[in-house]
Design a protein around this motif. Structure first.
Motif, PDB file in Angstrom:
ATOM      1  N   ASP A   1       0.991  -1.401   0.002  1.00 48.95           N
ATOM      2  CA  ASP A   1       0.036  -0.065  -0.062  1.00 48.95           C
ATOM      3  C   ASP A   1       0.849   1.382   0.053  1.00 48.95           C
ATOM      4  N   TRP A   2       1.034   1.842  -1.124  1.00 49.05           N
ATOM      5  CA  TRP A   2       1.858   2.900  -1.221  1.00 49.05           C
ATOM      6  C   TRP A   2       1.413   4.186  -1.306  1.00 49.05           C
ATOM      7  N   ILE A   3       0.117   4.235  -1.912  1.00 48.76           N
ATOM      8  CA  ILE A   3      -0.437   5.482  -2.107  1.00 48.76           C
ATOM      9  C   ILE A   3      -0.668   6.425  -0.835  1.00 48.76           C
ATOM     10  N   GLY A   4      -0.048   7.689  -0.687  1.00 53.62           N
ATOM     11  CA  GLY A   4      -0.238   8.422   0.461  1.00 53.62           C
ATOM     12  C   GLY A   4       0.886   8.248   1.493  1.00 53.62           C
ATOM     13  N   ARG A   5       2.033   7.197   1.230  1.00 56.79           N
ATOM     14  CA  ARG A   5       2.938   7.008   2.193  1.00 56.79           C
ATOM     15  C   ARG A   5       3.754   8.147   2.309  1.00 56.79           C
ATOM     16  N   ASP A   6       4.218   8.564   3.534  1.00 63.05           N
ATOM     17  CA  ASP A   6       4.801   9.910   3.707  1.00 63.05           C
ATOM     18  C   ASP A   6       6.346   9.421   3.605  1.00 63.05           C
ATOM     19  N   ILE A   7       7.090   9.196   2.560  1.00 62.61           N
ATOM     20  CA  ILE A   7       8.207   8.687   2.424  1.00 62.61           C
ATOM     21  C   ILE A   7       9.031   9.773   1.452  1.00 62.61           C
ATOM     22  N   GLU A   8      10.049  10.505   1.840  1.00 60.54           N
ATOM     23  CA  GLU A   8      10.997  11.451   1.141  1.00 60.54           C
ATOM     24  C   GLU A   8      12.255  10.822   0.773  1.00 60.54           C
ATOM     25  N   VAL A   9      12.755  10.895  -0.571  1.00 62.71           N
ATOM     26  CA  VAL A   9      14.153  10.737  -0.844  1.00 62.71           C
ATOM     27  C   VAL A   9      14.913  12.009  -1.044  1.00 62.71           C
ATOM     28  N   ASP A  10      16.018  11.822  -0.069  1.00 60.54           N
ATOM     29  CA  ASP A  10      17.068  12.874   0.014  1.00 60.54           C
ATOM     30  C   ASP A  10      18.428  12.482  -0.804  1.00 60.54           C
ATOM     31  N   THR A  11      18.905  13.305  -1.701  1.00 64.18           N
ATOM     32  CA  THR A  11      20.012  12.679  -2.441  1.00 64.18           C
ATOM     33  C   THR A  11      20.972  14.027  -2.601  1.00 64.18           C
ATOM     34  N   MET A  12      22.095  13.725  -2.752  1.00 62.34           N
ATOM     35  CA  MET A  12      23.051  15.106  -3.080  1.00 62.34           C
ATOM     36  C   MET A  12      22.739  15.366  -4.381  1.00 62.34           C
ATOM     37  N   GLU A  13      23.029  16.710  -4.767  1.00 60.90           N
ATOM     38  CA  GLU A  13      22.639  17.424  -5.928  1.00 60.90           C
ATOM     39  C   GLU A  13      24.009  17.490  -6.753  1.00 60.90           C
ATOM     40  N   CYS A  14      25.259  17.310  -6.189  1.00 62.55           N
ATOM     41  CA  CYS A  14      26.450  17.402  -6.999  1.00 62.55           C
ATOM     42  C   CYS A  14      27.116  16.267  -6.538  1.00 62.55           C
ATOM     43  N   GLY A  15      28.179  16.241  -7.311  1.00 60.73           N
ATOM     44  CA  GLY A  15      29.418  15.287  -7.240  1.00 60.73           C
ATOM     45  C   GLY A  15      29.013  13.844  -8.083  1.00 60.73           C
ATOM     46  N   GLY A  16      29.995  12.903  -7.523  1.00 51.10           N
ATOM     47  CA  GLY A  16      29.918  11.675  -8.218  1.00 51.10           C
ATOM     48  C   GLY A  16      29.725  11.611  -9.793  1.00 51.10           C
ATOM     49  N   ILE A  17      28.989  10.722 -10.272  1.00 57.21           N
ATOM     50  CA  ILE A  17      28.983  10.211 -11.745  1.00 57.21           C
ATOM     51  C   ILE A  17      28.219  11.536 -12.489  1.00 57.21           C
ATOM     52  N   LYS A  18      27.322  12.115 -11.674  1.00 52.32           N
ATOM     53  CA  LYS A  18      26.650  13.354 -12.288  1.00 52.32           C
ATOM     54  C   LYS A  18      27.595  14.363 -12.881  1.00 52.32           C
ATOM     55  N   ASP A  19      28.692  14.724 -12.026  1.00 56.65           N
ATOM     56  CA  ASP A  19      29.696  15.604 -12.474  1.00 56.65           C
ATOM     57  C   ASP A  19      31.085  14.851 -12.549  1.00 56.65           C
ATOM     58  N   SER A  20      31.081  13.943 -13.238  1.00 53.45           N
ATOM     59  CA  SER A  20      32.103  13.165 -13.945  1.00 53.45           C
ATOM     60  C   SER A  20      32.461  13.641 -15.029  1.00 53.45           C
ATOM     61  N   PHE A  21      33.960  13.278 -15.271  1.00 47.34           N
ATOM     62  CA  PHE A  21      34.446  13.516 -16.468  1.00 47.34           C
ATOM     63  C   PHE A  21      34.429  12.140 -17.412  1.00 47.34           C
ATOM     64  N   ASN A  22      33.854  11.980 -18.560  1.00 47.52           N
ATOM     65  CA  ASN A  22      33.961  10.726 -19.153  1.00 47.52           C
ATOM     66  C   ASN A  22      33.807  10.806 -20.732  1.00 47.52           C
ATOM     67  N   GLN A  23      34.542   9.774 -21.354  1.00 47.02           N
ATOM     68  CA  GLN A  23      34.579   9.967 -22.884  1.00 47.02           C
ATOM     69  C   GLN A  23      35.093   8.548 -23.435  1.00 47.02           C
ATOM     70  N   LEU A  24      35.115   8.349 -24.563  1.00 50.38           N
ATOM     71  CA  LEU A  24      35.326   7.112 -25.299  1.00 50.38           C
ATOM     72  C   LEU A  24      36.858   7.209 -25.563  1.00 50.38           C
ATOM     73  N   SER A  25      37.634   6.109 -25.356  1.00 53.30           N
ATOM     74  CA  SER A  25      38.890   6.141 -25.884  1.00 53.30           C
ATOM     75  C   SER A  25      39.383   6.129 -27.167  1.00 53.30           C
ATOM     76  N   GLN A  26      40.091   6.930 -27.632  1.00 58.67           N
ATOM     77  CA  GLN A  26      40.201   7.344 -29.129  1.00 58.67           C
ATOM     78  C   GLN A  26      41.551   6.326 -29.710  1.00 58.67           C
ATOM     79  N   ALA A  27      42.077   5.401 -28.780  1.00 58.13           N
ATOM     80  CA  ALA A  27      43.128   4.744 -29.343  1.00 58.13           C
ATOM     81  C   ALA A  27      43.285   3.356 -28.220  1.00 58.13           C
ATOM     82  N   THR A  28      43.749   2.186 -28.526  1.00 61.82           N
ATOM     83  CA  THR A  28      44.005   1.318 -27.453  1.00 61.82           C
ATOM     84  C   THR A  28      45.260   1.786 -26.716  1.00 61.82           C
TER      85      THR A  28
END
Length: 578
Positions: free
Chosen positions: A135-162
């Motif tokens: 029974d989920w409807i109306g359950r008073d559950i809040e999710v709190d997460t960080m807004e910054c850092g981690g994979i969200k603010d990562s540097f990522n790319q595809l390797s251009q060579a072996t």
């Protein structure tokens, strides 16, 4: 006269820990050694034995699987810091300063990488389970997460060579120090993520103060066992703040604090939601997914499950956080990523900042996508991929590979199954809130871990699902997707073995899958028939209303259920085989 079925091929048995191991030993005795003339290659993968062998047990397991091709793995513990310290006190001769990572980390990732295997988790098709929707409807559950850092603010790319990716650090000395290196091939994605430990501390203060102000029970979820230098570093900081600044206030208000691995915690909260809670998921990529899911569930609830759910996890080749290098920064300084001598990225870190460098193998990704399409075609399933393509070059490679595999299938005149690509948060919501389709949900490792546990819990119990690890060369490892049942094990010990409440269904099913595979490979009709009958005996037992406590009240006719302990359930399955 020996009436046991003769089996030519050996079967690899990987033992585990706690209550799951108690069940496993009884299953092997009842359904293997008593009925089959078979050679078992048994390897102790318990946490204690992995430590005592300095990880050699994990290497032995990989070698055995590669030699014999079929195995069954039991659930094993991944020790946290406190458990490791207890083991080291128990074994003072162990050289704690020279422990191999395999001695203390989860063996699962190493085994999957060692055999180049990907995971498919599916619900066991019990016919009379009538799962009551939370029974989920109306359950008073809040999710709190960080807004910054981690994979969200990562540097990522595809390797251009072996070549070689090196993670360098320049600290007080001014001299560059190599922290880590790994080989990559052209097209492989790689990613560097960090988090600011001061931001983590600030988030922790806001999080606990919010729980106090709003009078909510506190839930914190991370994956510190698999990513100890990243999630583990964050957990240490957050729990230190809780202990020093907030524990007393929270207890005085009659509130509770719960920490659990994020996959297990997500399964528990989604399948059995508390009335009022603040759920802290500091990892923002995971946190945003769960934030969106919880908000959807509070408004619309969970529908009836009209079909069994299949989830494929991309694990071969290492991949995402599970194959990462991670550690907290030892001092203030600068991180640099060097690829074949060229500096690709640099960023400043402070002492204690969690660091994570991860990469993936494009060829392993292609093997996985091919396996996903092959399995979906064979079982007539629709496919729903979850990718972060809008800002992640790391995920874009998956999209490119999907297109490549589809073209190859078309050239072979093999129509691929219908599929969609969506965001991982939408993939998760669809899996939980739109489940009637006959669907396969492919996920990367961490997402797959979380999604699998949620789906299994909604299916009635973590013991009502199967897990299959399949490699490109045909190596097959079957396992139960649940853990070691620590709480049940403590009760078992306290009662001197009299209180044994554990559902062995997933372990029985994994064993039957392995025996069926052996039967097919060696053309052993009696063995194949026995394996099929073992599966039928399992499902028939539950269909007759004989269930363990975790399934109490979850059958079509709860009034006629017979709730038994583990021994009673195993006896009932054994009787159904006669």
């Amino acid at each position: 006269m020996d009436r046991r079925i003769n089996v030519t091929s050996p079967l690899v048995i990987l033992h585990g820990d706690e209550m799951a191991q108690v069940a496993f030993e009884q299953i092997l005795e009842k359904f293997v050694t008593a009925r089959l003339d078979i050679r078992l290659e048994e390897i102790d993968l318990s946490a204690e034995h992995r430590l005592l062998t300095n990880g050699q047990a994990v290497t032995d397991a990989i070698d055995a699987l590669q030699r014999h091709g079929v195995g069954v793995k039991n659930a094993g513990m991944t020790v946290n810091r406190q458990q490791l310290e207890e083991l080291l006190r128990k074994h003072p001769d162990v050289d704690s300063d020279n422990l191999h990572p395999l001695a203390t980390k989860s063996p699962n990732g190493a085994i999957r990488k060692g055999i180049s295997g990907n995971i498919t988790r599916e619900d066991i098709q019990f016919r009379n389970l009538n799962i009551r929707r939370p029974d989920w409807i109306g359950r008073d559950i809040e999710v709190d997460t960080m807004e910054c850092g981690g994979i969200k603010d990562s540097f990522n790319q595809l390797s251009q060579a072996t070549g070689v990716v090196k993670l360098m650090f320049v600290g007080r000395s001014g001299d560059p120090v190599e922290l880590h290196r790994r080989e990559v091939r052209k097209g492989d994605p790689w990613l560097l993520a960090t988090n600011d430990v001061e931001d983590v501390k600030a988030w922790a203060h806001r999080f606990f103060q919010r729980a106090i102000d709003e009078k909510r029970d506190v839930y914190l979820g991370l994956k510190d066992t698999v990513i100890p230098g990243y999630d583990g570093a964050m957990r240490t900081v957050i729990e230190d703040i809780y202990t020093s600044d907030y524990r007393k206030q929270i207890k005085e208000l009659g509130l509770n604090y719960y920490y659990e691995l994020i996959d297990a915690q997500a399964a528990r909260i989604v399948s059995n939601p508390p009335e009022r809670a603040l759920w802290g998921v500091p990892d923002n990529t995971t946190g945003r997914k769960l934030f969106k899911l919880v908000n959807h569930l509070r408004e619309f609830g969970i529908p009836s499950r009209g079909a069994h759910v299949s989830i494929s996890r991309m694990s071969a080749g290492g991949g995402d956080q599970y194959g990462s290098f991670n550690m907290p920064a030892q001092e203030d300084g600068i991180l640099k990523v060097i690829v074949d001598g060229d500096e690709k990225h640099a960023r400043r870190v402070m002492k204690g900042d969690p660091i994570l460098l991860m990469s993936n193998d494009r060829e392993a990704i292609k093997d996985w996508v091919s396996q996903v399409f092959r399995d979906a075609s064979r079982k007539d399933k629709e496919v729903y991929f979850g990718l972060k393509r809008e800002y992640m070059e790391y995920d874009e490679v998956f999209s490119d590979v999907i297109t490549e595999v589809r073209r190859e299938l078309a050239r072979d005149h093999t129509p691929p199954p219908s599929f969609m690509i969506m965001r991982p948060s939408s993939q998760l919501k669809k899996m939980i809130t739109d489940p009637p389709r006959n669907a396969l949900y492919p996920s990367q490792n961490l997402d797959g871990d979380i999604f699998s546990d949620i789906s299994a819990a909604l299916g009635g119990s973590l013991a009502t699902a199967s897990s299959i690890i399949e490699s490109k060369d045909g190596t097959m490892l079957f396992e139960a997707p649940h853990g070691t049942a620590h709480d049940l094990y403590l009760k078992y010990l306290e009662s001197d073995g009299r209180d044994a409440h554990f559902n062995p269904s997933a372990l029985i099913f994994a064993l039957a899958n392995a025996l069926e595979t052996l039967g097919e490979r060696e053309g052993n009709a009696p063995l194949s028939e026995y394996a099929i009958n073992l599966k039928a005996a399992l499902t028939d037992t539950v269909d007759r209303g004989i269930v363990t406590a975790d399934l109490k009240g979850k059958t079509v006719d709860p009034d006629s259920e017979q709730v038994v302990d583990m021994a009673g359930f195993l006896d009932a399955v054994e009787a159904a085989l006669q």
